[in-house]
Design a protein around this motif. Structure first.
Motif, short mmCIF file in Angstrom:
data_model
loop_
_atom_site.label_atom_id
_atom_site.label_comp_id
_atom_site.label_asym_id
_atom_site.label_seq_id
_atom_site.Cartn_x
_atom_site.Cartn_y
_atom_site.Cartn_z
N TRP A 268 34.43 45.52 -0.14
CA TRP A 268 33.77 43.66 -0.06
C TRP A 268 34.30 43.62 1.62
N ALA A 269 35.46 43.96 2.01
CA ALA A 269 35.15 43.22 3.46
C ALA A 269 34.61 43.66 4.06
N SER A 270 33.47 44.88 4.22
CA SER A 270 33.02 45.25 5.35
C SER A 270 32.07 44.85 5.29
N LYS A 271 31.25 43.78 4.21
CA LYS A 271 30.00 43.22 3.96
C LYS A 271 29.82 41.83 5.10
N TRP A 272 30.85 41.39 5.62
CA TRP A 272 30.30 40.55 6.10
C TRP A 272 29.79 40.31 7.71
N ARG A 273 30.01 41.43 7.87
CA ARG A 273 29.66 42.19 9.76
C ARG A 273 27.70 42.05 9.45
N ALA A 274 27.36 42.33 8.14
CA ALA A 274 25.78 42.34 8.22
C ALA A 274 25.05 41.27 7.70
N TYR A 275 25.74 40.00 6.76
CA TYR A 275 25.36 38.98 6.66
C TYR A 275 23.73 38.44 8.34
N ASN A 276 22.76 38.03 7.61
CA ASN A 276 21.57 38.21 8.79
C ASN A 276 22.78 35.59 8.57
N SER A 277 22.70 34.96 7.51
CA SER A 277 22.91 33.56 7.49
C SER A 277 24.33 33.92 8.44
N ILE A 278 24.71 32.99 9.27
CA ILE A 278 25.41 32.26 10.05
C ILE A 278 26.65 32.24 9.30
N LEU A 279 26.76 31.07 8.05
CA LEU A 279 27.34 30.79 7.28
C LEU A 279 28.48 31.28 6.46
N PRO A 280 27.87 32.88 6.43
CA PRO A 280 29.45 33.13 5.21
C PRO A 280 29.60 34.42 6.64
N SER A 281 29.36 34.72 7.35
CA SER A 281 30.59 34.94 8.66
C SER A 281 31.05 34.22 9.12
N LEU A 282 30.92 32.68 9.44
CA LEU A 282 32.23 32.05 10.13
C LEU A 282 32.85 31.23 9.05
N LEU A 283 32.53 31.59 7.60
CA LEU A 283 33.91 31.59 6.59
C LEU A 283 34.31 32.44 6.55
N ALA A 284 34.24 33.52 7.02
CA ALA A 284 35.40 34.85 6.50
C ALA A 284 35.91 34.97 7.99
N VAL A 285 35.79 34.56 8.92
CA VAL A 285 36.58 34.25 10.28
C VAL A 285 37.58 33.12 10.21
N PHE A 286 36.86 32.18 9.69
CA PHE A 286 38.12 30.95 8.83
C PHE A 286 39.09 31.08 8.20
N VAL A 287 38.66 32.36 7.20
CA VAL A 287 39.56 32.29 5.54
C VAL A 287 40.72 33.34 6.87
N PHE A 288 40.40 34.11 7.39
CA PHE A 288 41.09 34.99 8.24
C PHE A 288 42.18 34.51 9.02
N LEU A 289 41.43 33.78 9.92
CA LEU A 289 42.15 32.54 11.08
C LEU A 289 42.93 31.59 10.06
N SER A 290 42.78 30.49 9.25
CA SER A 290 43.37 29.96 7.94
C SER A 290 44.60 30.78 7.83
N ASN A 291 44.12 31.66 7.19
CA ASN A 291 45.54 33.02 6.65
C ASN A 291 46.20 33.41 7.60
N ALA A 292 45.79 34.15 9.03
CA ALA A 292 47.25 34.33 10.05
C ALA A 292 47.38 33.15 10.68
N ALA A 293 47.49 31.83 10.54
CA ALA A 293 48.36 30.67 10.51
C ALA A 293 49.67 30.89 9.79
N PRO A 294 49.96 30.72 8.97
CA PRO A 294 51.20 30.60 8.60
C PRO A 294 52.21 31.70 8.76
N VAL A 295 50.87 32.91 8.94
CA VAL A 295 51.65 34.15 9.36
C VAL A 295 52.82 33.74 10.76
N ILE A 296 51.66 33.44 11.81
CA ILE A 296 52.05 33.15 12.94
C ILE A 296 53.66 32.65 12.89
N ALA A 297 52.93 30.65 13.02
CA ALA A 297 53.84 29.89 12.21
C ALA A 297 55.50 30.72 11.90
#
Length: 373
Positions: A268-297
Motif C-alpha cells: 500500500w505504502a509503495s503506491k504514493w510515488r506513482a500517483y499522477n495527481s499531486i494531492l494524494p502525494s501531498l497528503l502522504a507527505v503531510f500525514v508522514f510529517l504529522s505523525n513524525a511531529a509527536p515523536v520528535i516532540a
C-alpha cells in the motif's frame, strides 16, 4: 523547531476536524426492497489460493436481495482447490456464476489482469469488485444499485472492515483501517478523492473502457483501485462517490501474522510515488510529517530542548481530533467495541507510519506466494 511542530500539528488538527465534520454531514444512502430500473451488476472476484473462504462468499451472494447480477471468479493459477470449489458450486448457484481460469504467465500486476479479463466477459452495466476472502450481507448489491440510480455516480467506493477482533492485534488493524476508509470517504465528499479499496469498489462498465482501464498503471503490482479511481475522477470530477450505508459494508479477515501484515502495508505504502495527481502525494507527505511531529516532540522533551507544555500541545492537537473522527467511523462500521483501542493505536501509529514510509522506498514484496515489484 518548536514553531514547525506546532504549525504541522495545528494543520493536522484542522484537517482531522474537517474530516470529522464531513463524515457527520455525509448522508446515509437509504435503500428499499426493490430498485426500479436497477442496473445489471457483474461481481468480479479475483482469487488466488482462497479455498478456505471462497465458498462462504459464494453463499453470501446466494442470499442477495437484488436479483439482477452475475458473478465472475477469475482464478489466478491457484495451487489449492479454489478453482475446483467454484466449478462445483456452479450447478447450485441461484445466479449466473462463471469461473475464469487464468494462465500462469508472468505479469507485473496479476490482479489488474484478472479484473481486465473478467470485464471483457462481463454483461453488467456496473462492475463490482471484491476479494475471495471477504463476506457480504444480503443487501450489499441493493445498496450499490440504489446509490447508482440515485446519484448517477461513475465510481462508488464502499466501506470495508474486518470480520473478527479476537486479539489486540485484530483491534489495532480495525482502528487503523477505519482511518483509511473514513479519510477516503471524506476526501471524495470534499471533491478531491485520495483513496479507496478494491475489496468493495463499483464502477460503470463503459467508463472503465472510456478511461482506458488500467493502461498506464498496469506495470504496477498494486493500485487496481486507487489509480483507476483517479483516472475516473479526472474525467468525471463529480462522478466519484462514497456509499455510506451499513448494508454496503464488506468484511474481510485481519492478518494474523506480522509477515502478511508487513507485506500488505508495504504494498500500500509503495503506491504514493506513482500517483499522477499531486494531492494524494501531498497528503502522504503531510500525514508522514504529522505523525513524525509527536515523536520528535517527545524525543525533544526527553533530551531537554523542548518545553513540556509544547510537547503536550503537539500530542493533544493530534490525539483529540483523531479520536473524535475515528470513533464515528468505527460506530458506523459496527465496531464500537474497538473504540477503546483508539488511544493505543494512536500511541503506536506514529512509529508505524514512519517505519512504513521509509520501508516503502525499497522495492519488492511478497503477495499471494509471489514476489512482486
Amino acid at each position: 523547531m518548536t514553531i514547525f511542530l506546532l504549525v504541522v500539528s495545528l494543520l493536522y488538527a484542522l484537517f482531522t476536524l474537517t474530516l470529522w465534520v464531513t463524515w457527520l454531514r455525509l448522508p446515509t444512502v437509504q435503500t428499499t426492497k426493490t430498485v426500479p430500473n436497477g442496473p445489471r451488476i457483474t461481481v468480479v472476484i479475483p482469487v488466488r489460493n482462497e479455498a478456505n473462504t471462497i465458498s462462504q462468499l459464494l453463499d453470501d451472494l446466494s442470499q442477495q436481495t437484488y436479483p439482477n447480477f452475475e458473478v465472475i471468479v477469475a482464478d489466478d493459477s491457484s495451487t489449492d482447490a479454489t478453482l475446483s470449489i467454484v466449478q462445483q458450486y456452479v450447478p447450485r448457484a441461484p445466479y449466473a456464476l462463471r469461473p475464469l481460469p487464468l494462465s500462469n504467465e508472468h505479469t507485473a500486476s496479476p490482479k489488474k489482469r484478472a479484473i481486465t479479463q473478467s470485464i471483457a466477459l462481463a454483461t453488467g452495466d456496473l462492475i463490482l469488485t471484491t476479494d475471495g476472502d471477504c463476506r457480504v450481507g444480503p443487501g450489499w448489491l441493493t445498496a450499490f444499485a440504489t446509490c447508482h440510480v440515485q446519484t448517477g455516480a461513475k465510481l462508488i467506493s464502499g466501506p470495508v472492515t474486518f470480520t473478527t477482533e479476537q486479539t489486540i492485534f485484530d483491534s489495532l488493524q480495525i482502528v487503523e483501517f477505519s482511518s483509511l476508509i473514513g479519510t477516503g470517504a471524506c476526501t471524495m465528499t470534499l471533491g478531491f478523492p485520495t483513496m479507496c479499496n478494491g475489496a468493495n469498489l463499483c464502477y460503470v462498465n463503459e467508463v472503465f473502457a472510456e478511461v482506458g482501464g488500467f493502461a498506464g498503471v498496469d506495470h504496477l503490482a498494486s493500485g487496481d483501485d486507487e489509480f483507476l479511481m483517479h483516472k475516473i475522477a479526472d474525467r468525471y470530477p463529480y462522478g466519484v462517490q462514497f456509499l455510506k450505508n451499513p448494508d454496503a459494508i464488506v468484511r474481510t479477515q485481519p492478518h494474523h501474522s506480522w509477515r502478511a501484515f508487513y507485506n500488505q502495508r508495504k504494498r500500500w505504502a509503495s503506491k504514493w510515488r506513482a500517483y499522477n495527481s499531486i494531492l494524494p502525494s501531498l497528503l502522504a507527505v503531510f500525514v508522514f510529517l504529522s505523525n513524525a511531529a509527536p515523536v520528535i516532540a517527545v524525543w525533544g522533551w526527553w533530551l531537554g530542548f523542548l518545553n513540556g507544555n509544547v510537547t503536550l500541545v503537539v500530542i493533544g492537537l493530534k490525539a483529540i481530533p483523531e479520536f473524535l473522527f475515528l470513533r464515528q467511523v468505527l460506530v458506523f462500521l459496527q465496531k464500537k467495541s474497538s473504540v477503546g483501542i483508539i488511544p493505543l493505536t494512536q500511541l503506536i501509529y506514529p512509529i508505524y507510519v514512519l517505519f512504513f514510509g521509509l520501508v516503502a522506498q525499497g522495492k519488492g514484496y511478497v503477495w499471494k506466494g509471489r514476489t512482486l515489484r
